[in-house]
Design a protein around this motif. Structure first.
Motif, PDB file in Angstrom:
ATOM      1  N   UNK A 269      43.423  35.905  34.470  1.00  0.00           N
ATOM      2  CA  UNK A 269      42.926  34.604  33.982  1.00  0.00           C
ATOM      3  C   UNK A 269      43.755  33.430  34.494  1.00  0.00           C
ATOM      4  N   UNK A 270      44.747  33.696  35.328  1.00  0.00           N
ATOM      5  CA  UNK A 270      45.510  32.625  35.975  1.00  0.00           C
ATOM      6  C   UNK A 270      46.297  31.764  35.019  1.00  0.00           C
ATOM      7  N   UNK A 271      45.986  30.472  34.995  1.00  0.00           N
ATOM      8  CA  UNK A 271      46.751  29.523  34.179  1.00  0.00           C
ATOM      9  C   UNK A 271      46.596  29.794  32.687  1.00  0.00           C
ATOM     10  N   UNK A 272      45.578  30.548  32.312  1.00  0.00           N
ATOM     11  CA  UNK A 272      45.363  30.879  30.895  1.00  0.00           C
ATOM     12  C   UNK A 272      45.975  32.226  30.524  1.00  0.00           C
ATOM     13  N   UNK A 273      46.878  32.720  31.381  1.00  0.00           N
ATOM     14  CA  UNK A 273      47.449  34.052  31.174  1.00  0.00           C
ATOM     15  C   UNK A 273      48.118  34.180  29.802  1.00  0.00           C
ATOM     16  N   UNK A 274      48.933  33.192  29.415  1.00  0.00           N
ATOM     17  CA  UNK A 274      49.635  33.252  28.129  1.00  0.00           C
ATOM     18  C   UNK A 274      48.676  33.278  26.952  1.00  0.00           C
ATOM     19  N   UNK A 275      47.642  32.426  27.022  1.00  0.00           N
ATOM     20  CA  UNK A 275      46.651  32.374  25.953  1.00  0.00           C
ATOM     21  C   UNK A 275      45.867  33.682  25.867  1.00  0.00           C
TER      22      UNK A 275
END
Length: 314
Positions: A269-275
């Motif tokens: 999910x790229x930039x949403x990896x943490x979420x």
């Protein structure tokens, strides 16, 4: 010679405290998210308590939390030194408990017929409605439950802090000092904030009563008074979600293939990896918690026990 030895000792202490300060900052960063969850959970614990009993309940839980950490800090140091492999299974049990607690709350809220009736909630509603009933007796179970939850979250905070200090190359003395500092700061900070949050409405009422209608103080007081119940409702929801995030996170990190699978999916999910990682942990926590609730419910029915499944869990 004595003066030189004293200077050397002071220099060693200075170096030690510098190292401890750096390691404490590292541990604080590692546990920041968990501390936020702990705050939400503890604020949620006082929902349903009469206003004049909120601070006594918070104080009672804070004292229990202090005892928890007096047990956990030396226990973590001893276990990490003698039987380090035991830490993960113990945390897994804690993760299961948190997931179970969260799932039970959700099921009681949205599908109450699936579980035995919540007699504790009914008793509290009756007690709150009857001024002649001593609420202290009804608060004991709530306080015990809050202290149990705090124990699990505190254990996770202590273990993560221990791992951060170990990775930084800290010795046993540095580990003990860092864990002690983290324990004190977390306890004072969390319960101080909780006490402030639950008294927002009182502060708003004070501003309204001690200011003229229409001025800034009066309007701010009205805002605080109207915002207080909404904030408590939000914290109640956030506290339940935190149970799944923390409980699911503990379980996921304790199971190798599950941990790698979650990381791989989140990475996509790229930039949403943490979420994505947090959401997956929460979903897994809810699913596993629901399974545990179902198991206890079935076991209780087979035994002919209509009480809350918590009686079996505890």
């Amino acid at each position: 010679m004595a003066g030189g030895s004293l200077l050397l000792l002071l220099d060693d202490i200075s170096i030690l405290m510098d190292d401890v300060s750096v390691m404490t900052k590292i541990a604080a960063k590692k546990t920041a998210g968990l501390v936020g969850d702990d705050l939400a959970l503890n604020a949620e614990q006082v929902t349903g308590v009469k206003p004049n009993r909120e601070l006594p309940v918070i104080w009672a839980v804070a004292k229990g939390s202090s005892v928890n950490k007096l047990i956990l800090v030396p226990a973590a140091l001893l276990i990490s030194y003698f039987i380090p492999w035991l830490i993960t299974p113990l945390l897994m049990i804690g993760g299961l408990y948190l997931s179970y607690e969260g799932a039970e709350k959700v099921i009681h809220k949205f599908w109450p017929k699936l579980l035995p009736h919540d007699e504790e909630q009914n008793a509290r509603l009756q007690a709150n409605a009857d001024s002649n009933i001593d609420l202290v007796a009804f608060e004991k179970d709530k306080i015990k439950g809050a202290i149990r939850t705090d124990f699990i979250l505190s254990a996770e905070i202590i273990v993560i802090s221990l791992g951060a200090v170990t990775a930084a190359g800290g010795d046993i003395l540095q580990k003990a000092l860092v864990l002690s500092i983290v324990a004190i700061v977390v306890t004072v900070g969390i319960y101080g904030l909780v006490a402030g949050i639950v008294k927002i409405d009182d502060a708003g009422l004070y501003l309204i009563e001690n200011s003229n209608e229409g001025n800034i103080k009066h309007k701010f007081g009205e805002l605080m008074l109207s915002a207080a119940p909404k904030l408590m409702k939000f914290l109640s929801i956030a506290g339940t979600i935190a149970m799944f995030l923390v409980g699911g996170g503990i379980i996921v990190h304790g199971i190798g293939f599950l941990h790698h699978s979650v990381e791989d999916i989140a990475h996509l999910t790229g930039v949403f990896e943490g979420l994505t990682n947090a959401l997956l942990n929460g979903v897994i926590g809810f699913v596993i918690g629901t399974i545990v609730v179902a198991i206890f419910t079935i076991v209780n029915k087979m035994r002919g026990d209509d009480d809350d499944p918590k009686s079996a869990a505890h």
